[in-house]
Enzyme design. Structure first.
Site, PDB file in Angstrom:
ATOM      1  N   CYS A 123      -4.184  -3.472   3.841  1.00  0.00           N
ATOM      2  CA  CYS A 123      -2.222  -4.235   5.210  1.00  0.00           C
ATOM      3  C   CYS A 123      -2.694  -5.998   4.587  1.00  0.00           C
ATOM      4  O   CYS A 123      -2.262  -6.931   4.460  1.00  0.00           O
ATOM      5  CB  CYS A 123      -2.231  -3.841   6.361  1.00  0.00           C
ATOM      6  SG  CYS A 123      -2.143  -2.488   6.765  1.00  0.00           S
TER       7      CYS A 123
ATOM      8  N   GLU B  18       0.560  -0.989  -0.085  1.00  0.00           N
ATOM      9  CA  GLU B  18       0.145   0.502   0.476  1.00  0.00           C
ATOM     10  C   GLU B  18       1.286   0.901  -0.202  1.00  0.00           C
ATOM     11  O   GLU B  18       0.590   1.840   0.625  1.00  0.00           O
ATOM     12  CB  GLU B  18      -1.015   0.050   1.541  1.00  0.00           C
ATOM     13  CG  GLU B  18      -0.078   0.081   2.124  1.00  0.00           C
ATOM     14  CD  GLU B  18      -0.890  -0.078   3.957  1.00  0.00           C
ATOM     15  OE1 GLU B  18      -1.754   0.923   3.434  1.00  0.00           O
ATOM     16  OE2 GLU B  18      -1.483  -0.297   4.434  1.00  0.00           O
TER      17      GLU B  18
ATOM     18  N   HIS C 258      -2.474  -9.893  11.878  1.00  0.00           N
ATOM     19  CA  HIS C 258      -1.843  -9.026  11.145  1.00  0.00           C
ATOM     20  C   HIS C 258      -1.637  -7.621  12.484  1.00  0.00           C
ATOM     21  O   HIS C 258      -2.567  -7.985  13.644  1.00  0.00           O
ATOM     22  CB  HIS C 258      -2.992  -8.128  10.342  1.00  0.00           C
ATOM     23  CG  HIS C 258      -2.672  -6.874  10.657  1.00  0.00           C
ATOM     24  ND1 HIS C 258      -1.184  -6.390   9.394  1.00  0.00           N
ATOM     25  CD2 HIS C 258      -3.383  -6.003  10.050  1.00  0.00           C
ATOM     26  CE1 HIS C 258      -1.625  -4.880  10.051  1.00  0.00           C
ATOM     27  NE2 HIS C 258      -2.555  -4.673  10.176  1.00  0.00           N
TER      28      HIS C 258
HETATM   29  N1  CAA Z   1      -0.021   2.679  31.013  1.00  0.00           N
HETATM   30  C1  CAA Z   1      -0.278   2.090  29.960  1.00  0.00           C
HETATM   31  N2  CAA Z   1      -1.245   1.892  29.430  1.00  0.00           N
HETATM   32  C2  CAA Z   1      -1.319   2.869  28.564  1.00  0.00           C
HETATM   33  C3  CAA Z   1      -1.062   4.636  29.050  1.00  0.00           C
HETATM   34  C4  CAA Z   1       0.169   4.382  30.319  1.00  0.00           C
HETATM   35  N3  CAA Z   1       0.445   5.231  31.147  1.00  0.00           N
HETATM   36  N4  CAA Z   1      -1.396   5.447  28.967  1.00  0.00           N
HETATM   37  C5  CAA Z   1      -2.441   4.411  27.875  1.00  0.00           C
HETATM   38  N5  CAA Z   1      -2.393   3.518  27.910  1.00  0.00           N
HETATM   39  C6  CAA Z   1      -3.429   2.377  27.697  1.00  0.00           C
HETATM   40  C7  CAA Z   1      -4.808   2.512  27.444  1.00  0.00           C
HETATM   41  O1  CAA Z   1      -4.964   2.728  28.073  1.00  0.00           O
HETATM   42  C8  CAA Z   1      -4.850   2.219  26.101  1.00  0.00           C
HETATM   43  O2  CAA Z   1      -5.390   0.571  25.869  1.00  0.00           O
HETATM   44  P1  CAA Z   1      -6.707   0.273  26.290  1.00  0.00           P
HETATM   45  O3  CAA Z   1      -7.000   0.691  24.561  1.00  0.00           O
HETATM   46  O4  CAA Z   1      -6.050  -1.558  26.386  1.00  0.00           O
HETATM   47  O5  CAA Z   1      -7.444   0.712  27.458  1.00  0.00           O
HETATM   48  C9  CAA Z   1      -4.128   2.008  25.117  1.00  0.00           C
HETATM   49  O6  CAA Z   1      -2.759   2.423  26.159  1.00  0.00           O
HETATM   50  C10 CAA Z   1      -3.721   2.735  24.238  1.00  0.00           C
HETATM   51  O7  CAA Z   1      -3.774   4.210  24.058  1.00  0.00           O
HETATM   52  P2  CAA Z   1      -5.231   5.090  24.251  1.00  0.00           P
HETATM   53  O8  CAA Z   1      -6.248   4.270  23.733  1.00  0.00           O
HETATM   54  O9  CAA Z   1      -5.462   6.525  24.380  1.00  0.00           O
HETATM   55  O10 CAA Z   1      -4.430   5.695  22.767  1.00  0.00           O
HETATM   56  P3  CAA Z   1      -5.053   6.782  21.562  1.00  0.00           P
HETATM   57  O11 CAA Z   1      -6.410   6.752  21.516  1.00  0.00           O
HETATM   58  O12 CAA Z   1      -3.984   7.657  21.420  1.00  0.00           O
HETATM   59  O13 CAA Z   1      -4.286   6.340  20.059  1.00  0.00           O
HETATM   60  C11 CAA Z   1      -4.844   4.549  18.572  1.00  0.00           C
HETATM   61  C12 CAA Z   1      -4.483   4.008  19.858  1.00  0.00           C
HETATM   62  C13 CAA Z   1      -6.554   4.237  18.213  1.00  0.00           C
HETATM   63  C14 CAA Z   1      -4.716   2.636  18.089  1.00  0.00           C
HETATM   64  C15 CAA Z   1      -3.474   4.688  17.485  1.00  0.00           C
HETATM   65  O14 CAA Z   1      -2.587   5.222  17.425  1.00  0.00           O
HETATM   66  C16 CAA Z   1      -4.129   4.915  16.016  1.00  0.00           C
HETATM   67  O15 CAA Z   1      -4.841   5.113  15.173  1.00  0.00           O
HETATM   68  N6  CAA Z   1      -3.136   3.983  15.555  1.00  0.00           N
HETATM   69  C17 CAA Z   1      -3.619   3.428  13.908  1.00  0.00           C
HETATM   70  C18 CAA Z   1      -4.415   2.779  13.496  1.00  0.00           C
HETATM   71  C19 CAA Z   1      -4.116   1.593  13.492  1.00  0.00           C
HETATM   72  O16 CAA Z   1      -3.341   1.098  14.472  1.00  0.00           O
HETATM   73  N7  CAA Z   1      -5.030   0.732  14.293  1.00  0.00           N
HETATM   74  C20 CAA Z   1      -5.887  -0.880  14.666  1.00  0.00           C
HETATM   75  C21 CAA Z   1      -7.015  -1.527  13.268  1.00  0.00           C
HETATM   76  S1  CAA Z   1      -6.913  -0.991  11.980  1.00  0.00           S
HETATM   77  C22 CAA Z   1      -5.570  -1.840  10.773  1.00  0.00           C
HETATM   78  O17 CAA Z   1      -4.846  -3.423  11.195  1.00  0.00           O
HETATM   79  C23 CAA Z   1      -4.801  -1.686   9.460  1.00  0.00           C
HETATM   80  C24 CAA Z   1      -3.402  -0.819   9.652  1.00  0.00           C
HETATM   81  O18 CAA Z   1      -2.314  -1.966  10.061  1.00  0.00           O
HETATM   82  C25 CAA Z   1      -3.526   0.343   9.987  1.00  0.00           C
END
Ligand code: CAA
Length: 500
Positions: free
Chosen positions: A129, A95, A261
């Site tokens: 992906c 991609e 994945h």
């Molecule tokens: N200590 C331990 N854990 C902590 C923490 C700390 N100090 N602070 C936060 N966390 C935890 C949170 O509780 C959360 O865990 P849970 O969901 O289990 O509660 C985790 O860390 C992440 O924190 P947030 O939910 O606050 O994170 P965010 O909203 O800021 O971002 C994300 C997370 C949405 C995955 C972001 O990184 C993102 O958009 N990534 C790209 C998209 C992605 O990877 N999507 C996955 C599915 S799509 C796919 O698979 C296709 C692909 O390859 C992209």
């Protein structure tokens, strides 16, 4: 010489079609996720515990999708002593788009020039992906079809996963895999047993063609991933029951490993828990209290209502903890240390799983794999490992060729978060620039890595390869000797040049 059985022995329907050899490439530089937490000013543990990531691989402006795929394909061919004339199909899943017309596959054809082989079917496949899996399915189908001419197919999957600054950036990564596909494989794709789920959704996509960065709805992407997992598992289970009516109903007990994945490792642990929740909902009522003690209260829950149900998530993560450690965690070696490689991610997981095992422990095992590409396209399929454990068997060679993965991961160079951020800024500022001469260090690349030397005023890209000194061929391969001789004779002048 690896012991791939000659295709000329083949009469009739090809048997045991699957992956004969598997090569993985990841960049030689990484940033530490704990250091990145401090640099980004997020709470300690967010990336390392919350996302489950320890390191993230990244590329300077010296590497692009063509160079990643050149590197991994040449490595696969050299280390397994396979001549380019023996390839009848080459598929690329990616991609990472740098040209809206010219395929990465066409660029890879330069490696075939010396062999004179231009009779090579296949082209690029794209959907986030999922492209690598689509390419693998195409390659398997070709070998099993009336079009097959007795030669091998090769699947290359590669991507550079970079995000704008912010929450998604620590879920980046980069890498490539190459897989040799044919009959009598040590990793056999189970016939008639694929469950797919495809639908229209805007969870992650790349509408801005001038940028490397995707547009992401993070929360929606997680919901889509989990709902696709549920749907694929149900279809896969239904097909398994139809194919083998006398076997026990599909559940995590029926597979020896589950590889996913991996956008980030924590989601994979939650995904295994999700499959356990599926099994629980499918479990006959009279067995629930024995097989799922203390979980009766969740019996009325519905899959569609529980993507972010903390109680369900916690209960089934606890219940499936042992299964996660034995059936899935070994597949996360590359994912936690390199990050999301997009199309190669699932196959990096397969390589990690193999590298953590011995030939004897792998023989006869059944591995379930879940591929997810946003947008969305997803498939669950399964692989049976062959029983041929002889020292010269293809399985022995495959296992031996992946033993050095931990060592290769450890030999990478750590870069500070400010330098990483500067490199991301450089990539952003110079993306699609022409003419352009990259400035990233060549010395830091692994030996045998192809790299970009120039983009001319007509956007034509030129590549060279770092000499192969120090890259071992797959143990038992005739390439070991060849590469050692090559290493001794290589000089700066003998560096190969490619122009596209
Ligand atoms: N200590 C331990 N854990 C902590 C923490 C700390 N100090 N602070 C936060 N966390 C935890 C949170 O509780 C959360 O865990 P849970 O969901 O289990 O509660 C985790 O860390 C992440 O924190 P947030 O939910 O606050 O994170 P965010 O909203 O800021 O971002 C994300 C997370 C949405 C995955 C972001 O990184 C993102 O958009 N990534 C790209 C998209 C992605 O990877 N999507 C996955 C599915 S799509 C796919 O698979 C296709 C692909 O390859 C992209």
């Amino acid at each position: 010489m690896p012991s791939f059985r000659s295709n000329s022995e083949q009469t009739g329907w090809p048997q045991d079609v699957g992956i004969l050899a598997l090569e993985v490439y990841f960049p030689a530089e990484y940033v530490d996720q704990e250091e990145l937490e401090a640099f980004d000013g997020v709470s300690k543990g967010k990336y390392t515990i919350g996302l489950g990531q320890t390191r993230m691989g990244f590329c300077s402006d010296r590497e692009d999708i063509n160079s990643l795929c050149l590197t991994v394909l040449s490595r696969l061919m050299d280390r397994n002593s396979v001549g380019y004339e023996n390839i009848g199909r080459l598929e690329v899943g990616t991609e990472t788009i740098i040209d809206k017309s010219k395929s990465v596959k066409s660029c890879l054809m330069q490696l075939f020039e010396e062999s004179g082989n231009t009779d090579v079917e296949g082209i690029d496949t794209t959907n986030a992906c999922y492209g690598g899996t689509s390419a693998l399915i195409n390659a398997i189908n070709w070998v099993e079809s009336s079009s097959w001419d007795g030669r091998y197919a090769v699947v290359v999957a590669g991507d550079i996963a970079v995000y704008a600054t912010g929450a998604a950036r620590p879920t980046g990564g980069a890498g490539a895999v190459a897989m040799l596909v044919g009959p009598h494989a040590p990793l056999i794709m189970e016939r008639g047993l694929r469950g797919s789920h495809m639908c229209h959704v805007y969870d992650f996509y790349k509408p801005d063609l001038s940028s490397e960065y995707p547009t992401v709805d993070g929360k929606l992407s997680i919901q889509c991933y989990l709902s696709a997992l549920d749907a694929c598992y149900q279809t896969f289970s239904r097909k398994a029951a139809a194919k083998e009516p006398s076997s026990p109903a599909m559940s995590l007990e029926e597979v020896d490993a589950v590889v996913f994945h991996t956008p980030f490792c924590k989601l994979v642990q939650k995904s295994l828990a999700r499959l356990s929740f599926n099994d629980f909902l499918n479990c006959p009522a009279d067995q629930v209290s024995t097989l799922y003690p203390g979980l009766d209260a969740f019996r009325e829950k519905k899959l569609v209502d529980t993507y972010f149900d903390r109680d369900v998530e916690k209960a089934f993560m606890t219940h499936s903890q042992e299964l996660f450690l034995s059936k899935t965690k070994p597949s996360l070696l590359i994912a936690t240390q390199v990050g999301n490689m997009y199309t190669p991610s699932l196959y990096g997981g397969l390589a990690s799983f193999i590298s953590c095992n011995t030939v004897a422990s792998l023989a006869g095992k059944r591995v379930a794999l879940f591929s997810y590409g946003s947008g969305l396209a997803a498939t669950m399929f399964s692989i049976r490992v062959s029983q041929d454990v002889g020292p010269d068997s293809a399985l022995s060679n495959l296992v031996a060729s992946l033993q050095d993965l931990p060592q290769r991961l450890d030999s990478r160079c750590k870069v500070s978060p400010p330098d990483f951020a500067e490199t991301m800024k450089l990539r952003q500022d110079t993306h699609h620039k022409a003419p352009y001469s990259p400035v990233g260090s060549v010395d830091r690349l692994f030996p045998g890595t192809w790299y970009l030397t120039r983009v001319d005023e007509m956007h034509r890209r030129q590549y060279e390869c770092r000499p192969l000194v120090g890259i071992p061929a797959a143990p038992g391969s005739a390439a070991t000797t060849v590469l050692m001789k090559e290493a001794a004779s290589l000089t700066a002048e003998s560096t190969q040049r490619l122009h596209v």
